[in-house]
Each structure stands twice: as structure tokens, then as C-alpha cells.
Design a protein around this motif. Sequence first.
Motif, PDB file in Angstrom:
ATOM      1  N   UNK A  14       0.833  -1.196   0.000  1.00  0.00           N
ATOM      2  CA  UNK A  14       0.000   0.000   0.000  1.00  0.00           C
ATOM      3  C   UNK A  14       0.871   1.250   0.000  1.00  0.00           C
ATOM      4  N   UNK A  15       0.363   2.284  -0.628  1.00  0.00           N
ATOM      5  CA  UNK A  15       1.092   3.551  -0.640  1.00  0.00           C
ATOM      6  C   UNK A  15       0.695   4.373   0.582  1.00  0.00           C
ATOM      7  N   UNK A  16       1.443   5.411   0.841  1.00  0.00           N
ATOM      8  CA  UNK A  16       1.114   6.305   1.956  1.00  0.00           C
ATOM      9  C   UNK A  16      -0.292   6.860   1.801  1.00  0.00           C
ATOM     10  N   UNK A  17      -0.656   7.213   0.573  1.00  0.00           N
ATOM     11  CA  UNK A  17      -1.994   7.761   0.326  1.00  0.00           C
ATOM     12  C   UNK A  17      -3.071   6.727   0.664  1.00  0.00           C
ATOM     13  N   UNK A  18      -2.815   5.458   0.333  1.00  0.00           N
ATOM     14  CA  UNK A  18      -3.793   4.419   0.646  1.00  0.00           C
ATOM     15  C   UNK A  18      -3.879   4.181   2.152  1.00  0.00           C
ATOM     16  N   UNK A  19      -2.735   4.168   2.813  1.00  0.00           N
ATOM     17  CA  UNK A  19      -2.732   3.969   4.271  1.00  0.00           C
ATOM     18  C   UNK A  19      -3.445   5.128   4.947  1.00  0.00           C
ATOM     19  N   UNK A  20      -3.281   6.330   4.427  1.00  0.00           N
ATOM     20  CA  UNK A  20      -3.903   7.519   5.012  1.00  0.00           C
ATOM     21  C   UNK A  20      -5.429   7.462   4.954  1.00  0.00           C
ATOM     22  N   UNK A  21      -5.971   6.676   4.035  1.00  0.00           N
ATOM     23  CA  UNK A  21      -7.426   6.595   3.912  1.00  0.00           C
ATOM     24  C   UNK A  21      -8.053   5.647   4.934  1.00  0.00           C
ATOM     25  N   UNK A  22      -7.228   4.901   5.657  1.00  0.00           N
ATOM     26  CA  UNK A  22      -7.782   3.991   6.661  1.00  0.00           C
ATOM     27  C   UNK A  22      -8.409   4.800   7.788  1.00  0.00           C
ATOM     28  N   UNK A  23      -9.679   4.530   8.062  1.00  0.00           N
ATOM     29  CA  UNK A  23     -10.313   5.223   9.183  1.00  0.00           C
ATOM     30  C   UNK A  23     -10.061   4.437  10.465  1.00  0.00           C
ATOM     31  N   UNK A  24     -10.566   4.940  11.564  1.00  0.00           N
ATOM     32  CA  UNK A  24     -10.318   4.320  12.867  1.00  0.00           C
ATOM     33  C   UNK A  24     -10.751   2.865  12.913  1.00  0.00           C
ATOM     34  N   UNK A  25     -11.947   2.588  12.434  1.00  0.00           N
ATOM     35  CA  UNK A  25     -12.469   1.217  12.478  1.00  0.00           C
ATOM     36  C   UNK A  25     -11.638   0.281  11.595  1.00  0.00           C
ATOM     37  N   UNK A  26     -11.235   0.769  10.437  1.00  0.00           N
ATOM     38  CA  UNK A  26     -10.438  -0.062   9.532  1.00  0.00           C
ATOM     39  C   UNK A  26      -9.061  -0.355  10.122  1.00  0.00           C
ATOM     40  N   UNK A  27      -8.417   0.664  10.676  1.00  0.00           N
ATOM     41  CA  UNK A  27      -7.098   0.454  11.269  1.00  0.00           C
ATOM     42  C   UNK A  27      -7.204  -0.494  12.467  1.00  0.00           C
ATOM     43  N   UNK A  28      -8.214  -0.297  13.287  1.00  0.00           N
ATOM     44  CA  UNK A  28      -8.396  -1.144  14.473  1.00  0.00           C
ATOM     45  C   UNK A  28      -8.696  -2.592  14.088  1.00  0.00           C
TER      46      UNK A  28
END
Length: 195
Positions: A14-28
Motif C-alpha cells: 500500500x502507498x502512503x496515500x492508501x494507508x492515510x485513507x484507513x479510518x479508525x475502524x479499519x485500522x483497528x
Amino acid sequence: VRSRRQRQMCIRDSTSAQVATLNSAQLASLSTDQLAAIEAADIKSITTAALRALSSAQIDALTSDQLRALSSAQLNALTTNPQVIGLTTDDLNVLTTDQIARLSTSQIQALTTGQLSSLTTDNLNALGTGQFATLSSTQFGALTTDQLAKLETADLRAVTTSALRGLSSDQVQSLSSDEVASLSTAQITTLTTLQ
């Protein structure tokens, strides 16, 4: 259905831009392996709101490179006791002195005695007077005699008399003459009762 290895590769690619789109629920919802697979350079793109959603196990899964890559704002987003406690002693010691210096007083108060007693001299001395002023007697008493002997005098002066009560007589004796000379009258009185 993707295998665990395929999911990790997707995260790693994943690129930085893709990682940046992860919201709280997705990251958790990411596994610890998936979190560890995020490139350190991409960690900087995670929002502080998303980082707040991580569990202590997920915080513990972050690699040394990922922890060093966290910005001060991201590090300060780890505000819950379980998140701060999720930082292992090794995790704390890979943080830069600048990152340690920027820990909030509530994060300092959440540190365990084991975390504090394992801080390197450089990281301990990176703490400011405001951070030292928030230490409890249990936390301050957890510092080793080597750590106490290397404290900066301004930091020692900032320690409350209540926190000083956490010291043992051996710890008091480990203080250098310069450290003792820097103490206030109230602090000296407290230390005298400990000996």
C-alpha cells in the motif's frame, strides 16, 4: 479468500496515500501482523484519530522503525493507559529523545514502573521538568540508583516532595552532591526523613 500472507503483502504494498485513507475502524480491524507489515515511511500518513483506535496489543506490534517514524502528534494520540502501557520497554527506548520529550504529562503518568526503570539515561534526561513534576512516588521510586545519579538537577528540583517519598535510603544515597545541593528546603526535609 486471501491467505494471511497475501493480506500482509497487500498492506506492505500500500502507498502512503492508501494507508492515510484507513479510518479508525479499519485500522483497528487490522491484525498485529498486518500492522507490522505497514512500511515505516507510510506510518506517518495514518491520522491521529485512527491511531487512537489501536489496542495495546496493536501498539505493541509496531516495529522499532514504525515507532521512530511516528510524528510527535501521532505519538501524543496514544492517550489511553492501555495504549501507553502497550509500549514495551524496548519500544520506549527506540523512541528518539525528541519523541520522549514530547510525551504528554498524562502519558508520563500512565507509564509503568517497569517502563520508567528501563529508560536509557538519554531518554530519561529527555524528559522535561513538567514531566518529572507529574511522577508519582511509585514511579519515581522505580528509578534505579544509576538513573537517579544521572538525573539533571533541574529535573530533580521539579520532583514533588510526595514523589520523593518513594525513594529508598539506597536511592537517596545514590544522589550526587550536586543533585542534593540543587534541592529545595522542603525536598531536603523529605529526604532527611527517608534516611
